[in-house]
Design a protein around this motif. Structure first.
Motif, mmCIF file in Angstrom:
data_model
loop_
_atom_site.group_PDB
_atom_site.id
_atom_site.type_symbol
_atom_site.label_atom_id
_atom_site.label_comp_id
_atom_site.label_asym_id
_atom_site.label_seq_id
_atom_site.Cartn_x
_atom_site.Cartn_y
_atom_site.Cartn_z
ATOM 1 N N GLU A 1 0.826 -1.221 0.000
ATOM 2 C CA GLU A 1 0.000 0.000 0.000
ATOM 3 C C GLU A 1 0.855 1.265 0.000
ATOM 4 N N TYR A 2 1.943 1.248 0.785
ATOM 5 C CA TYR A 2 2.753 2.460 0.981
ATOM 6 C C TYR A 2 4.028 2.463 0.147
ATOM 7 N N ARG A 3 4.067 1.646 -0.918
ATOM 8 C CA ARG A 3 5.312 1.448 -1.655
ATOM 9 C C ARG A 3 5.944 2.746 -2.175
ATOM 10 N N ILE A 4 5.126 3.633 -2.737
ATOM 11 C CA ILE A 4 5.693 4.872 -3.311
ATOM 12 C C ILE A 4 6.302 5.737 -2.206
ATOM 13 N N GLN A 5 5.595 5.826 -1.080
ATOM 14 C CA GLN A 5 6.114 6.613 0.038
ATOM 15 C C GLN A 5 7.387 5.966 0.611
ATOM 16 N N ILE A 6 7.382 4.633 0.728
ATOM 17 C CA ILE A 6 8.544 3.904 1.250
ATOM 18 C C ILE A 6 9.759 4.111 0.335
ATOM 19 N N ASP A 7 9.538 4.005 -0.978
ATOM 20 C CA ASP A 7 10.639 4.205 -1.927
ATOM 21 C C ASP A 7 11.199 5.629 -1.821
ATOM 22 N N TYR A 8 10.309 6.585 -1.596
ATOM 23 C CA TYR A 8 10.741 7.983 -1.448
ATOM 24 C C TYR A 8 11.670 8.104 -0.236
ATOM 25 N N ALA B 1 11.082 -3.637 5.657
ATOM 26 C CA ALA B 1 11.678 -3.157 6.914
ATOM 27 C C ALA B 1 11.288 -1.701 7.170
ATOM 28 N N VAL B 2 11.315 -0.874 6.124
ATOM 29 C CA VAL B 2 10.951 0.540 6.306
ATOM 30 C C VAL B 2 9.473 0.665 6.693
ATOM 31 N N TYR B 3 8.623 -0.200 6.116
ATOM 32 C CA TYR B 3 7.212 -0.175 6.529
ATOM 33 C C TYR B 3 7.102 -0.425 8.037
ATOM 34 N N GLN B 4 7.844 -1.437 8.528
ATOM 35 C CA GLN B 4 7.782 -1.747 9.962
ATOM 36 C C GLN B 4 8.323 -0.581 10.800
ATOM 37 N N LEU B 5 9.421 0.027 10.333
ATOM 38 C CA LEU B 5 10.002 1.151 11.088
ATOM 39 C C LEU B 5 9.018 2.316 11.191
ATOM 40 N N LYS B 6 8.313 2.576 10.082
ATOM 41 C CA LYS B 6 7.444 3.768 10.067
ATOM 42 C C LYS B 6 6.058 3.502 10.648
#
Length: 449
Positions: free
Chosen positions: A55-62, A86-91
């Motif tokens: 769901e948050y792929r574009i934001q995560i890539d940014y 990992a970034v999804y879990q961190l955020k």
């Protein structure tokens, strides 16, 4: 690690499978059914990280690109998905300590044979964990398109399309709604059991049940491990179906004894609903293009013991002469871009191309052309899609009216009052996520002259 199964490794495999073209709900379901012994907590963790990362792929890539010298699109697929999840879990997941997220990602990179990339994975993730709140996101007043795309993780071409069609305020509501978690929606088959009995049965099994909007027999359910273990599901007292899709049978309003053809029926929710509305009388011909899809319909017919619904393989683009002018009601819920259900199938937003969009409109018109021939004089055709694209909905509707002996018929007698509008009085309804309390969906009702 449970019985040798590492949940983060499962997440990586699922994300790679989706990246290669599998549907997210199918990839997740297949992985979880392979390891049925996994505890509820692990299943929930795997599902949430997979869905959230997607769901948050574009934001995560940014975020990753703000800290990594190697941009996301230049990374090896496995490393890219390890970092994204990992970034999804961190955020977004406070329950997992940052140090554990970083350590597990590094271990996973090593297990997958990327020993030399361990320092890279470790460095990028620890910097992000430390400096997450320093990321400089696009500003709304400086670049509206970029702001909406990154904040709501939606490709810019789709944001542009909806800004043009619906304006800034409604577009932002739609985008925000796609990221809102909502319970699974079910339809209670109230002509066989009272909804009170069904709700009680669900609650006795620890399910949280809340009334869904617009229809008295629709409910949201959550807090259960597996729907296949619920008595009400096993006994065929409930059908998993979104409220927007239930409105099709409401608008069609079949009479006992009608002959109904559903030309793109799988997995059969609308066909079963039509059969229920006729209380077991009449016939619903539930058709779809392949044996696989017809098997899905058959499973639902058998589970619900729907005696007046029959399934058969029939390609909706191929004219079936034997059905000419026979049906009281034809349902054409045609294949579409699926923009209305991005909240449930987030991978849809990354797979859009202008060429696919054009091909879909041609396919829809072919199916509508065939379906029109099955409607008897004064019979009706219900046209529906689960998208919010005007060329697939309103433009197709106008094309159909100009080329076939049909007229629109008001939907107001069949819809709850809060859905009445100028367009429903004319004969069509465009449901928008965030504006209405459902998926994005379109319904038009045509009557043969």
């Amino acid at each position: 690690m449970i019985n040798g199964i590492n949940s983060r490794e499962m997440i990586l495999e699922i994300l790679l499978e989706i990246e290669e073209g599998e549907h997210s709900h199918v990839a997740i379901r297949n992985a979880l059914s392979k390891y049925q012994f996994l505890p509820k907590q692990d299943r929930a963790f795997i599902t949430r990280v997979c869905e959230g990362t997607l769901e948050y792929r574009i934001q995560i890539d940014y975020i990753i690109n703000s800290f990594s010298k190697v941009t996301v699109d230049k990374m090896k697929p496995a490393i890219r998905e390890i970092l994204r999840s990992a970034v999804y879990q961190l955020k977004y997941m406070d329950s997992v300590p940052d140090s554990a997220v970083c350590n597990e990602a590094v271990k996973l990179a090593q297990r997958k044979g990327f020993y030399n990339l361990k320092p890279f994975v470790n460095g990028v993730l620890r910097t992000i964990a430390r400096e997450m709140d320093k990321v400089s996101f696009p500003k709304k007043e400086e670049d509206l398109l970029k702001y909406l795309s990154v904040k709501y993780s939606m490709p810019e071409n789709l944001v542009t399309r909806w800004l043009d069609a619906y304006g800034e305020e409604i577009t932002e509501k739609i985008l925000a709604d796609f990221l809102t978690e909502r319970p699974l929606t079910i339809r209670c088959r109230t002509y066989l059991n009272s909804k009170e009995e069904i709700v009680k049965s669900l609650e006795n099994q620890g399910v949280e049940v809340t009334p869904a909007p617009y229809l008295p027999y629709a409910y949201g359910i959550s807090g259960f491990n597996h729907i296949l273990a619920l008595d009400a599901f096993i006994k065929g007292q409930i059908v998993v179906q979104d409220v927007s899709s239930m409105l099709v049978a409401e608008v069609a309003n079949p009479k006992k004894g009608d002959y109904v053809i559903d030309v793109c029926a799988a997995p059969g929710g609308k066909s079963l609903h039509m059969g229920d509305k006729m209380e077991g009388y009449g016939t619903v011909d539930a058709r779809d293009v392949s044996q696989y899809k017809v098997n899905l319909i058959e499973e639902n017919i058998q589970r619900t013991n729907s005696i007046n619904v029959q399934a058969k393989v029939q390609d909706a683009t191929v004219f079936d002469q034997e059905s000419e002018l026979l049906a009281d009601i034809v349902i054409a819920d045609v294949p579409c871009s699926g923009y209305g259900v991005i909240g449930k199938k987030p991978e849809i937003k990354y797979r859009v191309t202008p060429q696919k969009q054009e091909e879909i409109v041609i396919l829809q018109r072919t199916i509508l052309d065939r379906a029109a021939n099955y409607v008897k004089p004064r019979g009706e055709l219900i046209f529906s899609t689960c998208t919010i694209a005007k060329e697939e909905n309103e433009e197709n509707m106008m094309w159909f009216l100009q080329n076939y002996p049909f007229k629109l018929e008001s939907l107001d007698p069949y819809l709850p009052e809060e859905l009445h509008s100028e367009t429903t009085a004319l004969g069509y309804l465009q449901l928008l996520p965030g504006v209405h309390k459902t998926d994005g969906f379109f319904i038009a009702k045509f009557r043969r002259k």
